[in-house]
Design a protein around this motif. Sequence first.
Motif, PDB file in Angstrom:
ATOM      1  N   TYR A  27       0.836  -1.204   0.000  1.00  0.00           N
ATOM      2  CA  TYR A  27       0.000   0.000   0.000  1.00  0.00           C
ATOM      3  C   TYR A  27       0.873   1.257   0.000  1.00  0.00           C
ATOM      4  CZ  TYR A  27      -3.540   3.306   1.700  1.00  0.00           C
ATOM      5  OH  TYR A  27      -4.393   4.379   1.848  1.00  0.00           O
ATOM      6  N   LEU A  28       1.903   1.273   0.840  1.00  0.00           N
ATOM      7  CA  LEU A  28       2.795   2.428   0.886  1.00  0.00           C
ATOM      8  C   LEU A  28       3.561   2.591  -0.424  1.00  0.00           C
ATOM      9  CD1 LEU A  28       4.282   2.095   4.492  1.00  0.00           C
ATOM     10  CD2 LEU A  28       2.485   3.665   3.702  1.00  0.00           C
ATOM     11  N   GLU A  29       4.004   1.487  -0.991  1.00  0.00           N
ATOM     12  CA  GLU A  29       4.754   1.541  -2.247  1.00  0.00           C
ATOM     13  C   GLU A  29       3.894   2.061  -3.398  1.00  0.00           C
ATOM     14  OE1 GLU A  29       8.078  -1.212  -4.265  1.00  0.00           O
ATOM     15  OE2 GLU A  29       6.117  -2.168  -4.072  1.00  0.00           O
ATOM     16  N   MET A  30       2.595   1.817  -3.344  1.00  0.00           N
ATOM     17  CA  MET A  30       1.684   2.301  -4.386  1.00  0.00           C
ATOM     18  C   MET A  30       1.533   3.823  -4.351  1.00  0.00           C
ATOM     19  SD  MET A  30      -1.259  -0.663  -4.083  1.00  0.00           S
ATOM     20  CE  MET A  30      -2.504   0.456  -4.653  1.00  0.00           C
ATOM     21  N   GLY A  31       2.075   4.459  -3.324  1.00  0.00           N
ATOM     22  CA  GLY A  31       2.013   5.913  -3.233  1.00  0.00           C
ATOM     23  C   GLY A  31       0.740   6.431  -2.599  1.00  0.00           C
ATOM     24  N   ALA A  32       0.017   5.586  -1.904  1.00  0.00           N
ATOM     25  CA  ALA A  32      -1.234   5.991  -1.273  1.00  0.00           C
ATOM     26  C   ALA A  32      -1.002   7.036  -0.183  1.00  0.00           C
ATOM     27  CB  ALA A  32      -1.952   4.774  -0.694  1.00  0.00           C
ATOM     28  N   VAL A  33       0.193   7.025   0.385  1.00  0.00           N
ATOM     29  CA  VAL A  33       0.562   7.981   1.432  1.00  0.00           C
ATOM     30  C   VAL A  33       1.905   8.588   1.032  1.00  0.00           C
ATOM     31  CG1 VAL A  33       1.151   8.244   3.872  1.00  0.00           C
ATOM     32  CG2 VAL A  33      -0.608   6.600   3.186  1.00  0.00           C
ATOM     33  N   GLU A  34       1.990   9.895   1.017  1.00  0.00           N
ATOM     34  CA  GLU A  34       3.259  10.558   0.690  1.00  0.00           C
ATOM     35  C   GLU A  34       4.145  10.545   1.930  1.00  0.00           C
ATOM     36  OE1 GLU A  34       6.356  11.916  -0.911  1.00  0.00           O
ATOM     37  OE2 GLU A  34       4.603  11.728  -2.211  1.00  0.00           O
ATOM     38  N   LEU A  35       5.299   9.905   1.814  1.00  0.00           N
ATOM     39  CA  LEU A  35       6.192   9.766   2.960  1.00  0.00           C
ATOM     40  C   LEU A  35       7.383  10.705   2.924  1.00  0.00           C
ATOM     41  CD1 LEU A  35       6.182   5.886   3.264  1.00  0.00           C
ATOM     42  CD2 LEU A  35       5.079   7.519   4.785  1.00  0.00           C
ATOM     43  N   ARG A  36       7.725  11.240   1.759  1.00  0.00           N
ATOM     44  CA  ARG A  36       8.896  12.113   1.668  1.00  0.00           C
ATOM     45  C   ARG A  36       8.719  13.336   2.556  1.00  0.00           C
ATOM     46  NH1 ARG A  36      12.229  10.040  -1.794  1.00  0.00           N
ATOM     47  NH2 ARG A  36      11.482   8.910  -3.609  1.00  0.00           N
ATOM     48  N   GLY A  37       9.733  13.578   3.354  1.00  0.00           N
ATOM     49  CA  GLY A  37       9.711  14.733   4.232  1.00  0.00           C
ATOM     50  C   GLY A  37       8.893  14.541   5.493  1.00  0.00           C
ATOM     51  N   CYS A  38       8.339  13.363   5.684  1.00  0.00           N
ATOM     52  CA  CYS A  38       7.532  13.074   6.871  1.00  0.00           C
ATOM     53  C   CYS A  38       8.310  12.165   7.818  1.00  0.00           C
ATOM     54  CB  CYS A  38       6.229  12.374   6.481  1.00  0.00           C
ATOM     55  SG  CYS A  38       5.134  13.388   5.495  1.00  0.00           S
ATOM     56  N   SER A  39       7.930  12.213   9.059  1.00  0.00           N
ATOM     57  CA  SER A  39       8.470  11.272  10.034  1.00  0.00           C
ATOM     58  C   SER A  39       7.484  10.142  10.198  1.00  0.00           C
ATOM     59  CB  SER A  39       8.687  11.954  11.383  1.00  0.00           C
ATOM     60  OG  SER A  39       9.664  12.951  11.273  1.00  0.00           O
ATOM     61  N   ALA A  40       8.001   8.943  10.369  1.00  0.00           N
ATOM     62  CA  ALA A  40       7.140   7.771  10.537  1.00  0.00           C
ATOM     63  C   ALA A  40       7.651   6.942  11.698  1.00  0.00           C
ATOM     64  CB  ALA A  40       7.122   6.941   9.261  1.00  0.00           C
ATOM     65  N   VAL A  41       6.735   6.418  12.473  1.00  0.00           N
ATOM     66  CA  VAL A  41       7.069   5.517  13.567  1.00  0.00           C
ATOM     67  C   VAL A  41       6.238   4.262  13.381  1.00  0.00           C
ATOM     68  CG1 VAL A  41       7.025   5.153  16.058  1.00  0.00           C
ATOM     69  CG2 VAL A  41       7.541   7.418  15.144  1.00  0.00           C
ATOM     70  N   GLU A  42       6.895   3.137  13.320  1.00  0.00           N
ATOM     71  CA  GLU A  42       6.168   1.879  13.186  1.00  0.00           C
ATOM     72  C   GLU A  42       5.904   1.313  14.579  1.00  0.00           C
ATOM     73  OE1 GLU A  42       6.453  -2.596  11.356  1.00  0.00           O
ATOM     74  OE2 GLU A  42       8.203  -1.319  11.231  1.00  0.00           O
ATOM     75  N   LEU A  43       4.644   1.103  14.880  1.00  0.00           N
ATOM     76  CA  LEU A  43       4.264   0.554  16.177  1.00  0.00           C
ATOM     77  C   LEU A  43       3.667  -0.834  16.025  1.00  0.00           C
ATOM     78  CD1 LEU A  43       2.664   3.742  17.767  1.00  0.00           C
ATOM     79  CD2 LEU A  43       4.954   2.826  18.118  1.00  0.00           C
TER      80      LEU A  43
END
Length: 90
Positions: free
Chosen positions: A56-72
């Motif tokens: 899902y993330l690889e499909m570009g559904a969520v823009e991650l560039r410039g964002c912080s992400a925490v996997e819980l």
Amino acid sequence: MALVPYEETAGVGLRAFHKPLATFSFANHRIQIRQDWRQLGVAAVVWDAAIVLSTYLEMGAVELRGCSAVELGAGTGLVGIVAALLGGGI
């Protein structure tokens, strides 16, 4: 909440959890994750949900560039690895 009894010899679908190495291709990278169900249990395998969310993330559904992400999540961290490869700072 559901309690599902686990038997190693029961379902075909559980065999993937017992392979010592899981290999994936995300964000133009080959990702290999070591698994150890016998010694570390459910936290040491790549779950189907992680593969689906990584796709899902690889499909570009969520823009991650410039964002912080925490996997819980629970498991091996595949989603966090994929998020980092897609530009999310962790």
